[in-house]
Design an enzyme around this catalytic site. Structure first.
Site, PDB file in Angstrom:
ATOM      1  N   LYS A  36      54.855 -15.821 -38.615  1.00  0.00           N
ATOM      2  CA  LYS A  36      54.140 -16.497 -39.716  1.00  0.00           C
ATOM      3  C   LYS A  36      53.265 -15.499 -40.467  1.00  0.00           C
ATOM      4  O   LYS A  36      53.264 -15.456 -41.697  1.00  0.00           O
ATOM      5  CB  LYS A  36      53.256 -17.608 -39.154  1.00  0.00           C
ATOM      6  CG  LYS A  36      52.256 -18.164 -40.160  1.00  0.00           C
ATOM      7  CD  LYS A  36      51.362 -19.214 -39.567  1.00  0.00           C
ATOM      8  CE  LYS A  36      50.105 -18.705 -38.909  1.00  0.00           C
ATOM      9  NZ  LYS A  36      49.020 -18.325 -39.818  1.00  0.00           N
ATOM     10  N   ASN A  37      52.533 -14.685 -39.704  1.00  0.00           N
ATOM     11  CA  ASN A  37      51.566 -13.792 -40.355  1.00  0.00           C
ATOM     12  C   ASN A  37      52.235 -12.650 -41.114  1.00  0.00           C
ATOM     13  O   ASN A  37      51.572 -11.955 -41.894  1.00  0.00           O
ATOM     14  CB  ASN A  37      50.564 -13.255 -39.329  1.00  0.00           C
ATOM     15  CG  ASN A  37      49.594 -14.340 -38.881  1.00  0.00           C
ATOM     16  OD1 ASN A  37      49.619 -15.455 -39.419  1.00  0.00           O
ATOM     17  ND2 ASN A  37      48.766 -14.040 -37.908  1.00  0.00           N
TER      18      ASN A  37
ATOM     19  N   CYS B 111      42.212 -22.354 -40.900  1.00  0.00           N
ATOM     20  CA  CYS B 111      41.520 -22.892 -39.716  1.00  0.00           C
ATOM     21  C   CYS B 111      40.048 -22.525 -39.749  1.00  0.00           C
ATOM     22  O   CYS B 111      39.681 -21.434 -40.185  1.00  0.00           O
ATOM     23  CB  CYS B 111      42.144 -22.314 -38.439  1.00  0.00           C
ATOM     24  SG  CYS B 111      43.714 -23.044 -38.017  1.00  0.00           S
TER      25      CYS B 111
ATOM     26  N   ARG C  89      34.514 -17.397 -42.682  1.00  0.00           N
ATOM     27  CA  ARG C  89      35.611 -16.450 -42.940  1.00  0.00           C
ATOM     28  C   ARG C  89      35.443 -15.914 -44.358  1.00  0.00           C
ATOM     29  O   ARG C  89      36.108 -16.352 -45.291  1.00  0.00           O
ATOM     30  CB  ARG C  89      36.979 -17.123 -42.744  1.00  0.00           C
ATOM     31  CG  ARG C  89      37.205 -17.554 -41.317  1.00  0.00           C
ATOM     32  CD  ARG C  89      38.574 -18.172 -41.108  1.00  0.00           C
ATOM     33  NE  ARG C  89      39.638 -17.192 -40.991  1.00  0.00           N
ATOM     34  CZ  ARG C  89      40.909 -17.501 -40.737  1.00  0.00           C
ATOM     35  NH1 ARG C  89      41.262 -18.741 -40.587  1.00  0.00           N
ATOM     36  NH2 ARG C  89      41.816 -16.549 -40.650  1.00  0.00           N
TER      37      ARG C  89
ATOM     38  N   ASP D  63      44.450 -14.123 -31.667  1.00  0.00           N
ATOM     39  CA  ASP D  63      45.330 -15.294 -31.736  1.00  0.00           C
ATOM     40  C   ASP D  63      45.936 -15.656 -30.369  1.00  0.00           C
ATOM     41  O   ASP D  63      46.427 -16.771 -30.189  1.00  0.00           O
ATOM     42  CB  ASP D  63      46.463 -15.057 -32.747  1.00  0.00           C
ATOM     43  CG  ASP D  63      45.966 -15.131 -34.182  1.00  0.00           C
ATOM     44  OD1 ASP D  63      44.772 -15.409 -34.384  1.00  0.00           O
ATOM     45  OD2 ASP D  63      46.772 -14.909 -35.104  1.00  0.00           O
TER      46      ASP D  63
ATOM     47  N   ARG E  94      51.712 -25.659 -38.481  1.00  0.00           N
ATOM     48  CA  ARG E  94      51.378 -24.578 -39.411  1.00  0.00           C
ATOM     49  C   ARG E  94      51.942 -23.247 -38.909  1.00  0.00           C
ATOM     50  O   ARG E  94      52.258 -22.369 -39.706  1.00  0.00           O
ATOM     51  CB  ARG E  94      49.869 -24.460 -39.569  1.00  0.00           C
ATOM     52  CG  ARG E  94      49.270 -25.650 -40.290  1.00  0.00           C
ATOM     53  CD  ARG E  94      47.828 -25.419 -40.620  1.00  0.00           C
ATOM     54  NE  ARG E  94      47.670 -24.101 -41.190  1.00  0.00           N
ATOM     55  CZ  ARG E  94      46.547 -23.404 -41.177  1.00  0.00           C
ATOM     56  NH1 ARG E  94      45.474 -23.910 -40.646  1.00  0.00           N
ATOM     57  NH2 ARG E  94      46.504 -22.208 -41.716  1.00  0.00           N
TER      58      ARG E  94
HETATM   59  C1  UD1 Z   1      44.702 -12.629 -39.927  1.00  0.00           C
HETATM   60  C2  UD1 Z   1      45.669 -13.595 -39.312  1.00  0.00           C
HETATM   61  C3  UD1 Z   1      44.997 -14.411 -38.219  1.00  0.00           C
HETATM   62  C4  UD1 Z   1      44.334 -13.489 -37.219  1.00  0.00           C
HETATM   63  C5  UD1 Z   1      43.415 -12.482 -37.912  1.00  0.00           C
HETATM   64  C6  UD1 Z   1      42.843 -11.433 -36.968  1.00  0.00           C
HETATM   65  C7  UD1 Z   1      47.195 -14.091 -41.112  1.00  0.00           C
HETATM   66  C8  UD1 Z   1      47.737 -15.112 -42.044  1.00  0.00           C
HETATM   67  N1  UD1 Z   1      46.199 -14.491 -40.322  1.00  0.00           N
HETATM   68  O1  UD1 Z   1      43.679 -13.427 -40.531  1.00  0.00           O
HETATM   69  O2  UD1 Z   1      45.985 -15.201 -37.569  1.00  0.00           O
HETATM   70  O3  UD1 Z   1      43.565 -14.259 -36.312  1.00  0.00           O
HETATM   71  O4  UD1 Z   1      44.155 -11.781 -38.937  1.00  0.00           O
HETATM   72  O5  UD1 Z   1      43.863 -10.754 -36.320  1.00  0.00           O
HETATM   73  O6  UD1 Z   1      47.690 -12.985 -41.028  1.00  0.00           O
HETATM   74  N2  UD1 Z   1      36.234 -10.605 -42.576  1.00  0.00           N
HETATM   75  C9  UD1 Z   1      35.121 -10.404 -43.363  1.00  0.00           C
HETATM   76  N3  UD1 Z   1      35.300 -10.250 -44.704  1.00  0.00           N
HETATM   77  C10 UD1 Z   1      36.530 -10.269 -45.288  1.00  0.00           C
HETATM   78  C11 UD1 Z   1      37.672 -10.466 -44.471  1.00  0.00           C
HETATM   79  C12 UD1 Z   1      37.493 -10.636 -43.117  1.00  0.00           C
HETATM   80  O7  UD1 Z   1      33.996 -10.377 -42.866  1.00  0.00           O
HETATM   81  O8  UD1 Z   1      36.619 -10.108 -46.525  1.00  0.00           O
HETATM   82  C13 UD1 Z   1      36.071 -10.820 -41.122  1.00  0.00           C
HETATM   83  C14 UD1 Z   1      36.521 -12.215 -40.694  1.00  0.00           C
HETATM   84  O9  UD1 Z   1      35.524 -13.175 -40.908  1.00  0.00           O
HETATM   85  C15 UD1 Z   1      36.832 -12.014 -39.245  1.00  0.00           C
HETATM   86  C16 UD1 Z   1      37.383 -10.579 -39.210  1.00  0.00           C
HETATM   87  O10 UD1 Z   1      36.925  -9.961 -40.405  1.00  0.00           O
HETATM   88  O11 UD1 Z   1      35.659 -12.072 -38.479  1.00  0.00           O
HETATM   89  C17 UD1 Z   1      38.887 -10.523 -39.137  1.00  0.00           C
HETATM   90  O12 UD1 Z   1      39.450 -11.157 -40.258  1.00  0.00           O
HETATM   91  P1  UD1 Z   1      40.838 -10.693 -40.884  1.00  0.00           P
HETATM   92  O13 UD1 Z   1      41.387  -9.528 -40.125  1.00  0.00           O
HETATM   93  O14 UD1 Z   1      40.648 -10.559 -42.341  1.00  0.00           O
HETATM   94  O15 UD1 Z   1      41.719 -11.963 -40.583  1.00  0.00           O
HETATM   95  P2  UD1 Z   1      42.659 -12.754 -41.563  1.00  0.00           P
HETATM   96  O16 UD1 Z   1      43.402 -11.818 -42.426  1.00  0.00           O
HETATM   97  O17 UD1 Z   1      41.894 -13.871 -42.176  1.00  0.00           O
END
Ligand code: UD1
Length: 417
Positions: A22-23, A116, A121, A306, A398
């Protein structure tokens, strides 16, 4: 609202094919906007998040056709730059359309994404990175307007945290920017490499994906291609957990061993025997599991956040104490309260969860609160005595393609109602 009814205590057996990731699929579908003709994706999982991506692509004017696990996107008819709030709210990944629209049409009008609830986030890293590439961003009444009137230009971007989504947004946007972009402290997840592989096949020039430094030379023209989505490592970890809690031997087809390097030792520590033959994995689990020791979630190549919930189902019935330290998201222990209803002995203090394995879990009515947590509840229910009813399986859909059917085919008693 659908529910799962799981009659626990059955030993599993046989083989299951692991679905496409999915990711990987979600950012790759967003990136397909850059190729102004047809891209064909093989192994695309049938999930509600993929359906949401299809809705967004169609809204933007693309032609999308789905035939089983093959999805074809033709972006030559891409016409508009806005995504309405109801579509943006469907999933977190909708924010990747900021980079994809900026690169393909030079502007984007979006709102904050959904996804989620795992604690706050923020998208600050996405926004600051796109600004570095020359985007002008204004935020008004929850609307995000991105403009790059002079086009995007390459830049040096150092991420304060290796965010997966921010790295994907930068890669997509920078692929069409003028000049060179260098990302340091980039996310190294296999899904990043898969995205770069797709874009490179379309004509991008991305080097270093999968490493901490990624170099992108911007290119002007992109041509659609055929691309196979990588297998889903989190689904593999979930099915391994199903084998573990039921003391079963199962075979998983379509698994990439290196993607599971941080996960396999946890199962071995619990007493499971894991063997590979090319893309097939055989996992043989003992009747009584041991504890998993200390599991710290960290960015790849560390243990993935995850997989924390599914492995907690394993720890819940492993003899001894397992300690989880959740370092990626603030609120990722929502499954714990539901595990406790099954009789698990778990204490949470901040980002640490202390799991004292019990001999047996007992069925109870459960309520899923997020995607991976809902899969973990299903895993725990497989080992619980009696019939467990799990509410709100929309979460499951999802990210898991027909988990009820996959588990039933392995011999579990799972009914979706
Ligand atoms: C992706 C995955 C999700 C997984 C996560 C971490 C997808 C669709 N989802 O989510 O399943 O759990 O990676 O491996 O690929 N953060 C900030 N600012 C930002 C962006 C992120 O502070 O602009 C923080 C987030 O709040 C979180 C951490 O960074 O604490 C990791 O987030 P991120 O790696 O961005 O996860 P996602 O891309 O949302």
């Amino acid at each position: 609202m659908s529910k799962l009814l799981i009659d626990g205590g059955r030993v599993l057996g046989g083989e299951a094919k692991v679905q496409g990731s999915k990711n990987s699929a979600l950012p790759i579908l967003a990136a397909s906007l850059l190729a102004k003709n047809e891209s064909v994706f093989f192994g695309c999982p049938r999930l509600s998040d993929v359906d949401s991506s299809v809705k967004i692509l169609r809204y933007l004017g693309c032609k999308v056709a789905q035939d089983g696990h093959t999805l074809t996107v033709n972006s030559s008819t891409l016409g508009i730059d806005d995504i309405p709030e109801p579509l943006m709210r469907l999933m977190r990944s909708s924010i990747i359309y900021a980079g994809a629209l900026l690169a393909s049409v030079g502007s984007a009008r979006l709102t904050f994404p959904g996804g989620c609830e795992l604690g706050p986030r923020p998208i600050d890293l996405h926004l600051s990175s796109l600004k570095k590439l020359g985007a002008e961003i204004t935020e008004r009444h929850g609307e995000l307007i991105f403009k790059a009137p002079k086009g995007l230009k390459g830049s040096k971007i150092s991420l304060s945290f290796p965010s997966v989504g921010a790295t994907e947004n930068i890669i997509i946007a920078a692929s069409k920017a003028k000049g060179t972009t260098i990302i340091t402290n980039a996310a190294r997840e296999p899904e990043i490499t898969d995205l770069a592989d797709y874009l490179n096949s379309c004509g991008a020039h991305i080097e270093g994906a999968g490493e901490g430094t990624i170099v992108i030379e911007g290119r002007e023209h992109f041509y659609g291609c055929c691309h196979s989505i990588i297998p889903d490592r989190i689904v593999a970890a979930t099915l391994m957990s199903a084998s573990a809690v039921t003391g079963s031997e199962i075979i998983l087809d379509s698994v990439i061993k290196s993607h599971l390097d941080a996960i396999i030792p946890c199962f071995e520590q619990a007493g499971c025997d894991v063997k590979f033959d090319k893309q097939k994995m055989k996992i043989n689990s003992p009747k009584r599991l041991k504890s998993l020791g200390l599991i710290r979630t960290t960015p790849y190549p560390g243990f993935p956040t995850d997989a924390q919930a599914p492995l907690m189902a394993v720890a819940a019935v492993g003899e001894g104490i397992t300690v989880f330290s959740e370092n990626i998201f603030e609120s990722r222990y929502k499954h714990v309260g539901e595990f406790i209803r099954l009789g698990a002995d778990i204490k949470v203090e901040g980002k640490v969860a202390l799991v004292q394995g019990v001999k047996k879990l007992y069925s109870a009515p459960l309520c899923a609160k997020d995607l991976r947590g809902s899969a973990a509840l299903a895993v725990a229910a497989l080992s619980a005595e009696g019939t467990t009813e799990i509410d709100t399986t929309e979460y499951l859909e999802r990210g898991y393609e027909e988990l009820d059917v996959v588990l039933s085919n392995l011999g579990a008693s799972v009914k979706k109602i």
